[in-house]
Scaffold this motif. Sequence first.
Motif, PDB file in Angstrom:
ATOM      1  N   ASN A 280      44.200  46.029  48.389  1.00 25.42           N
ATOM      2  CA  ASN A 280      45.474  45.324  48.244  1.00 25.42           C
ATOM      3  C   ASN A 280      46.015  45.319  46.819  1.00 25.42           C
ATOM      4  O   ASN A 280      47.049  44.701  46.560  1.00 25.42           O
ATOM      5  CB  ASN A 280      45.323  43.880  48.738  1.00 25.42           C
ATOM      6  CG  ASN A 280      45.080  43.827  50.229  1.00 25.42           C
ATOM      7  OD1 ASN A 280      45.747  44.504  50.996  1.00 25.42           O
ATOM      8  ND2 ASN A 280      44.096  43.039  50.642  1.00 25.42           N
ATOM      9  N   ASP A 281      45.350  46.005  45.915  1.00 21.38           N
ATOM     10  CA  ASP A 281      45.752  46.042  44.508  1.00 21.38           C
ATOM     11  C   ASP A 281      46.723  47.198  44.277  1.00 21.38           C
ATOM     12  O   ASP A 281      46.366  48.367  44.458  1.00 21.38           O
ATOM     13  CB  ASP A 281      44.513  46.199  43.626  1.00 21.38           C
ATOM     14  CG  ASP A 281      44.795  45.980  42.155  1.00 21.38           C
ATOM     15  OD1 ASP A 281      45.925  46.251  41.705  1.00 21.38           O
ATOM     16  OD2 ASP A 281      43.859  45.557  41.453  1.00 21.38           O
ATOM     17  N   ASP A 282      47.940  46.888  43.872  1.00 28.45           N
ATOM     18  CA  ASP A 282      48.971  47.909  43.649  1.00 28.45           C
ATOM     19  C   ASP A 282      48.648  48.854  42.501  1.00 28.45           C
ATOM     20  O   ASP A 282      49.300  49.891  42.359  1.00 28.45           O
ATOM     21  CB  ASP A 282      50.330  47.250  43.393  1.00 28.45           C
ATOM     22  CG  ASP A 282      50.878  46.568  44.629  1.00 28.45           C
ATOM     23  OD1 ASP A 282      50.454  46.917  45.755  1.00 28.45           O
ATOM     24  OD2 ASP A 282      51.736  45.675  44.477  1.00 28.45           O
ATOM     25  N   MET A 283      47.676  48.508  41.657  1.00 32.27           N
ATOM     26  CA  MET A 283      47.306  49.389  40.545  1.00 32.27           C
ATOM     27  C   MET A 283      46.580  50.645  41.025  1.00 32.27           C
ATOM     28  O   MET A 283      46.447  51.606  40.282  1.00 32.27           O
ATOM     29  CB  MET A 283      46.402  48.642  39.553  1.00 32.27           C
ATOM     30  CG  MET A 283      47.124  47.584  38.765  1.00 32.27           C
ATOM     31  SD  MET A 283      46.032  46.731  37.589  1.00 32.27           S
ATOM     32  CE  MET A 283      45.297  48.089  36.700  1.00 32.27           C
ATOM     33  N   PHE A 284      46.101  50.618  42.279  1.00 35.27           N
ATOM     34  CA  PHE A 284      45.324  51.734  42.805  1.00 35.27           C
ATOM     35  C   PHE A 284      45.976  52.344  44.024  1.00 35.27           C
ATOM     36  O   PHE A 284      46.600  51.660  44.833  1.00 35.27           O
ATOM     37  CB  PHE A 284      43.901  51.267  43.167  1.00 35.27           C
ATOM     38  CG  PHE A 284      43.177  50.679  41.999  1.00 35.27           C
ATOM     39  CD1 PHE A 284      42.669  51.482  40.998  1.00 35.27           C
ATOM     40  CD2 PHE A 284      43.032  49.307  41.875  1.00 35.27           C
ATOM     41  CE1 PHE A 284      42.021  50.936  39.909  1.00 35.27           C
ATOM     42  CE2 PHE A 284      42.383  48.752  40.792  1.00 35.27           C
ATOM     43  CZ  PHE A 284      41.878  49.568  39.802  1.00 35.27           C
ATOM     44  N   LYS A 285      45.803  53.652  44.151  1.00 30.59           N
ATOM     45  CA  LYS A 285      46.285  54.389  45.311  1.00 30.59           C
ATOM     46  C   LYS A 285      45.045  54.918  46.041  1.00 30.59           C
ATOM     47  O   LYS A 285      44.263  55.696  45.484  1.00 30.59           O
ATOM     48  CB  LYS A 285      47.163  55.548  44.856  1.00 30.59           C
ATOM     49  CG  LYS A 285      47.712  56.367  45.980  1.00 30.59           C
ATOM     50  CD  LYS A 285      48.580  57.502  45.460  1.00 30.59           C
ATOM     51  CE  LYS A 285      49.004  58.390  46.596  1.00 30.59           C
ATOM     52  NZ  LYS A 285      49.687  59.582  46.118  1.00 30.59           N
ATOM     53  N   VAL A 286      44.853  54.477  47.270  1.00 27.65           N
ATOM     54  CA  VAL A 286      43.686  54.876  48.051  1.00 27.65           C
ATOM     55  C   VAL A 286      43.804  56.353  48.411  1.00 27.65           C
ATOM     56  O   VAL A 286      44.825  56.804  48.932  1.00 27.65           O
ATOM     57  CB  VAL A 286      43.543  54.024  49.322  1.00 27.65           C
ATOM     58  CG1 VAL A 286      42.398  54.533  50.189  1.00 27.65           C
ATOM     59  CG2 VAL A 286      43.344  52.562  48.964  1.00 27.65           C
ATOM     60  N   GLN A 287      42.746  57.101  48.116  1.00 33.06           N
ATOM     61  CA  GLN A 287      42.694  58.512  48.477  1.00 33.06           C
ATOM     62  C   GLN A 287      41.815  58.735  49.705  1.00 33.06           C
ATOM     63  O   GLN A 287      42.078  59.625  50.500  1.00 33.06           O
ATOM     64  CB  GLN A 287      42.185  59.336  47.298  1.00 33.06           C
ATOM     65  CG  GLN A 287      43.117  59.303  46.120  1.00 33.06           C
ATOM     66  CD  GLN A 287      42.556  60.029  44.902  1.00 33.06           C
ATOM     67  OE1 GLN A 287      41.479  60.599  44.926  1.00 33.06           O
ATOM     68  NE2 GLN A 287      43.302  59.989  43.813  1.00 33.06           N
ATOM     69  N   ASP A 288      40.734  57.935  49.824  1.00 29.43           N
ATOM     70  CA  ASP A 288      39.819  58.088  50.950  1.00 29.43           C
ATOM     71  C   ASP A 288      39.072  56.773  51.146  1.00 29.43           C
ATOM     72  O   ASP A 288      38.421  56.289  50.214  1.00 29.43           O
ATOM     73  CB  ASP A 288      38.840  59.233  50.691  1.00 29.43           C
ATOM     74  CG  ASP A 288      38.074  59.661  51.932  1.00 29.43           C
ATOM     75  OD1 ASP A 288      37.751  58.800  52.766  1.00 29.43           O
ATOM     76  OD2 ASP A 288      37.775  60.860  52.048  1.00 29.43           O
TER      77      ASP A 288
END
Length: 185
Positions: free
Chosen positions: A100-108
């Motif tokens: 839920n942290d907008d600083m990170f973009k989930v890749q997998d």
Amino acid sequence: MVLSGCVAGQADDQATTTSPTTAEAPSNPWDLPIEQRPALFDPCAEIPVEAVEQGVGGPVEPVDEYTRHQPGGLMVCGWSTDEVDLSVLATWKSRDDYLNDDMFKVQDLSYEVMDRPGLRVGESDDYTKKTCIQIFFTARGTIWTKLDLFGAFHEFKGERFADPCESLDEAMVPIMASFPEGDFR
């Protein structure tokens, strides 16, 4: 869970009680209140510099600006070469908090390194694709490992235009032996 009972005896009508049983400690440290969890993994003390050097392919220098030593809250250690920065962080930040942290973009959501499942993310503002982060949720906290490639050519071990996540996978192999056991989601 506490059990107690009372049984009346037939011969002398005296009550017999059972004593309370002690609750078992949860096998998942993430179920405990934060102050009762095990000590956080300390990457500076527990990862041999030789393992880091083997992972990145040469001598490293510690990065003092990355170092944090806040037992129970945040433990961070970082190393640098001419080509990369490698940092390892330990915290009790949960998987849901990272998702839920907008600083990170989930890749997998379940990327595996050396048969250990974890969360693969990138930084949301990394438009040049020079960083990669692997996160494991262990018995001694969240272990967050990040690799940053330097320079215009994004070199890793002499290879130009290296993929930061492939480079991170390679760099992690020797240091993962130091990581705590347990894979919690």
